[in-house]
Design a protein around this motif. Structure first.
Motif, PDB file in Angstrom:
ATOM      1  N   ALA A 121       0.821  -1.207   0.000  1.00  0.00           N
ATOM      2  CA  ALA A 121       0.000   0.000   0.000  1.00  0.00           C
ATOM      3  C   ALA A 121       0.855   1.257   0.000  1.00  0.00           C
ATOM      4  O   ALA A 121       0.499   2.265  -0.614  1.00  0.00           O
ATOM      5  N   ASP A 122       2.001   1.210   0.686  1.00  0.00           N
ATOM      6  CA  ASP A 122       2.915   2.351   0.661  1.00  0.00           C
ATOM      7  C   ASP A 122       3.482   2.564  -0.739  1.00  0.00           C
ATOM      8  O   ASP A 122       3.693   3.701  -1.174  1.00  0.00           O
ATOM      9  N   ARG A 123       3.731   1.436  -1.396  1.00  0.00           N
ATOM     10  CA  ARG A 123       4.331   1.506  -2.734  1.00  0.00           C
ATOM     11  C   ARG A 123       3.298   1.796  -3.812  1.00  0.00           C
ATOM     12  O   ARG A 123       3.566   2.538  -4.773  1.00  0.00           O
ATOM     13  N   GLU A 124       2.101   1.207  -3.667  1.00  0.00           N
ATOM     14  CA  GLU A 124       1.050   1.361  -4.669  1.00  0.00           C
ATOM     15  C   GLU A 124      -0.267   1.725  -3.965  1.00  0.00           C
ATOM     16  O   GLU A 124      -1.159   0.898  -3.836  1.00  0.00           O
ATOM     17  N   PRO A 125      -0.398   2.940  -3.471  1.00  0.00           N
ATOM     18  CA  PRO A 125      -1.629   3.302  -2.749  1.00  0.00           C
ATOM     19  C   PRO A 125      -2.856   3.226  -3.653  1.00  0.00           C
ATOM     20  O   PRO A 125      -2.800   3.594  -4.828  1.00  0.00           O
ATOM     21  N   VAL A 126      -3.963   2.727  -3.096  1.00  0.00           N
ATOM     22  CA  VAL A 126      -5.221   2.664  -3.832  1.00  0.00           C
ATOM     23  C   VAL A 126      -5.922   4.006  -3.685  1.00  0.00           C
ATOM     24  O   VAL A 126      -6.136   4.491  -2.570  1.00  0.00           O
ATOM     25  N   LEU A 127      -6.284   4.606  -4.801  1.00  0.00           N
ATOM     26  CA  LEU A 127      -6.879   5.936  -4.812  1.00  0.00           C
ATOM     27  C   LEU A 127      -8.306   5.863  -5.348  1.00  0.00           C
ATOM     28  O   LEU A 127      -8.749   4.810  -5.842  1.00  0.00           O
ATOM     29  N   TYR A 128      -9.029   6.971  -5.230  1.00  0.00           N
ATOM     30  CA  TYR A 128     -10.395   7.017  -5.743  1.00  0.00           C
ATOM     31  C   TYR A 128     -10.412   6.675  -7.229  1.00  0.00           C
ATOM     32  O   TYR A 128      -9.522   7.065  -7.991  1.00  0.00           O
ATOM     33  N   GLY A 129     -11.453   5.952  -7.626  1.00  0.00           N
ATOM     34  CA  GLY A 129     -11.636   5.637  -9.036  1.00  0.00           C
ATOM     35  C   GLY A 129     -11.016   4.326  -9.468  1.00  0.00           C
ATOM     36  O   GLY A 129     -11.202   3.919 -10.619  1.00  0.00           O
ATOM     37  N   GLU A 130     -10.289   3.662  -8.592  1.00  0.00           N
ATOM     38  CA  GLU A 130      -9.672   2.391  -8.963  1.00  0.00           C
ATOM     39  C   GLU A 130     -10.652   1.243  -8.741  1.00  0.00           C
ATOM     40  O   GLU A 130     -11.739   1.415  -8.182  1.00  0.00           O
ATOM     41  N   ASP A 131     -10.276   0.055  -9.191  1.00  0.00           N
ATOM     42  CA  ASP A 131     -11.149  -1.105  -9.074  1.00  0.00           C
ATOM     43  C   ASP A 131     -11.519  -1.359  -7.615  1.00  0.00           C
ATOM     44  O   ASP A 131     -10.693  -1.189  -6.711  1.00  0.00           O
ATOM     45  N   ALA A 132     -12.752  -1.796  -7.402  1.00  0.00           N
ATOM     46  CA  ALA A 132     -13.224  -2.044  -6.046  1.00  0.00           C
ATOM     47  C   ALA A 132     -12.731  -3.375  -5.503  1.00  0.00           C
ATOM     48  O   ALA A 132     -12.717  -3.575  -4.286  1.00  0.00           O
ATOM     49  N   VAL A 133     -12.326  -4.282  -6.367  1.00  0.00           N
ATOM     50  CA  VAL A 133     -11.939  -5.617  -5.941  1.00  0.00           C
ATOM     51  C   VAL A 133     -10.519  -5.915  -6.405  1.00  0.00           C
ATOM     52  O   VAL A 133     -10.151  -5.642  -7.554  1.00  0.00           O
ATOM     53  N   GLU A 134      -9.717  -6.467  -5.509  1.00  0.00           N
ATOM     54  CA  GLU A 134      -8.346  -6.858  -5.821  1.00  0.00           C
ATOM     55  C   GLU A 134      -8.369  -7.969  -6.869  1.00  0.00           C
ATOM     56  O   GLU A 134      -9.005  -9.017  -6.670  1.00  0.00           O
ATOM     57  N   PRO A 135      -7.695  -7.785  -8.014  1.00  0.00           N
ATOM     58  CA  PRO A 135      -7.748  -8.792  -9.084  1.00  0.00           C
ATOM     59  C   PRO A 135      -7.332 -10.188  -8.629  1.00  0.00           C
ATOM     60  O   PRO A 135      -7.965 -11.174  -9.023  1.00  0.00           O
ATOM     61  N   GLU A 136      -6.314 -10.292  -7.794  1.00  0.00           N
ATOM     62  CA  GLU A 136      -5.873 -11.611  -7.354  1.00  0.00           C
ATOM     63  C   GLU A 136      -6.904 -12.254  -6.433  1.00  0.00           C
ATOM     64  O   GLU A 136      -7.067 -13.489  -6.437  1.00  0.00           O
ATOM     65  N   LEU A 137      -7.633 -11.449  -5.666  1.00  0.00           N
ATOM     66  CA  LEU A 137      -8.691 -11.995  -4.836  1.00  0.00           C
ATOM     67  C   LEU A 137      -9.796 -12.577  -5.715  1.00  0.00           C
ATOM     68  O   LEU A 137     -10.328 -13.660  -5.428  1.00  0.00           O
TER      69      LEU A 137
END
Length: 443
Positions: A121-137
């Protein structure tokens, strides 16, 4: 006037707000009887129709319930109740077998998974407008669903089973619609349905799940939805077997517009296969929670279903919370990928504890149920007396009233932390508690 509480208001909205506020503050307690509508109308100087409208609003809100001539009373778990009134109080020194929680010793360690997720999360923070579900999940969840024979469908994430079920019901039904629910069944669901303005239609269950004849009767009477617990049914431990699944599919074939919701919260804690009903009707959803296997505080459940239903739920979620934390999702992916839960070992542990108690009760002439999951259900002739006697003997169990609509009395014993050396003592106490009380002797 009721006890020390005075009802107020001239309009229906004011009267309902007065009663709801009293329930929320604890001035009116769960189970307390309300005045008859005509009596309250006289004391307030209003038309009885005004009080009737206020009571109707409270019923739709899930605050009160009406039982014909027996009158209206505060629900056992009203939507507005203060927390202390909804919680079971276990006295000091009494062993708690009432809470329905998993064994903490069988839950996985979370620190490493969350640390890895936090670094990302520090390296790749999730911001508004991104996918709601983690692709690997999605990939891992879909693989598990495919392996269990669940039809293909989009995958989304909700904040636990009840959140997912609520969203599906709201997406598909309207206030006043009837929902067929298991009886005995999950107390939270029995409270949620009327709180949404929906009507519950009880469906009896046995060790194999809902009885097909009852499901057919409920659907033929107009129920628009059916909620089925696939495995580890709370409180009875029922699990839908292959033959029962075939029978239920045959019933549902005759009602293709029924909204079918399957709750598989027992995933990863049971060793019985899933026999999904999903896909039998046009509108369906299957919910798979991680609470029992990975910890209740994770508040995460995977939801799949037909495309329109899932799209409606996802769209409504976007308008509210937006998404379930991707940090949480990534931690779960790590737990899944690392095999943090030894599913066969966990399932075997819970099975051995259930079977030990059921066997010990059988030796004492007490019939009990617990085919899967964390709990054992014991039918009793006098529920209140059994709970009180067990509490006096040092064992706290859950009263069946929390899980029943029309089903006969019973008690729920959570066996998740029951040690082998305790089993005999619990069985002896239960047997004594359910035995008929000695009557008076006349010479």
């Amino acid at each position: 006037m009721l006890g020390e509480y005075t009802f107020t208001g001239r309009r229906a909205a004011e009267i309902s707000a007065s009663i709801e506020g009293a329930v929320g503050s604890g001035a009116l307690t769960p189970g307390q009887l309300l005045p008859p509508m005509r009596e309250l109308a006289r004391s307030l100087g209003v038309n009885p129709n005004t009080v009737a409208a206020a009571y109707r609003t409270l019923r739709e809100r899930g605050v009160i319930e009406t039982d014909g001539r027996r009158g209206s009373r505060v629900r056992a778990k009203p939507a507005t109740t203060a927390r202390e009134y909804a919680r079971i109080q276990v006295p000091e020194g009494v062993r708690n077998l009432a809470d329905g929680n998993p064994d903490p010793a069988l839950l996985p360690a979370l620190a490493e998974a969350f640390a890895v997720a936090a670094v990302r999360a520090d390296r790749e923070p999730v911001l508004y407008g991104e996918d709601a579900v983690e692709p690997e999940l999605v990939r891992l969840a879909r693989a598990g669903l495919d392996a269990d024979g669940v039809p293909d469908g989009p995958v989304m994430v909700a904040s636990g089973s009840l959140d997912a079920i609520e969203r599906v019901l709201v997406a598909r039904l309207r206030p006043g619609d009837a929902v067929a629910v298991e009886d005995p069944g999950w107390g939270a669901l029995l409270d949620l349905v009327p709180a949404l303005g929906l009507r519950t239609v009880p469906v009896r269950v046995d060790d194999e799940g809902p009885l097909p004849a009852d499901v057919r009767a409920a659907l033929s009477a107009g129920a628009r939805a059916l909620v089925v617990t696939a495995r580890a049914q709370n409180p009875t431990g029922a699990a839908v077997g292959a033959a029962r699944a075939d029978d239920l599919r045959a019933v549902l074939d005759g009602y293709p517009e029924t909204l079918l919701i399957e709750d598989d919260h027992g995933h990863a804690i049971v060793d019985l296969p899933l026999h999904p009903l999903a896909g039998t009707t046009r509108h369906w959803a299957l919910v798979r929670s991680v609470a029992k296997a990975y910890g209740p505080d994770l508040r995460l459940a995977v939801l799949t279903g037909d495309e329109v239903t899932v799209d409606r739920v996802h769209g409504r979620q976007r308008l509210g919370p937006g998404w379930v934390s991707r940090l949480l999702q990534r931690a779960l992916v790590r737990l899944w990928a690392e095999g943090a839960v030894d599913v066969p070992a966990v399932a075997a542990a819970y099975r051995s504890r259930r079977e030990a108690l059921i066997g010990a009760l059988a030796e004492r002439g007490v019939r009990a149920h617990g085919r899967s999951g964390l709990n054992v259900w014991v039918p009793v002739p006098d529920e209140t007396g059994a709970v009180a006697r067990l509490l006096h003997a040092g064992w706290a169990v859950a009263p069946g009233a929390r899980f029943r609509a029309a089903a006969p009395p019973g008690i729920r014993v959570t066996v998740s932390t029951l040690a082998p050396e305790e089993t005999g003592a619990v069985a002896e106490a239960v047997a004594a508690a359910v035995a008929p009380a000695p009557g008076p002797r006349y010479v």
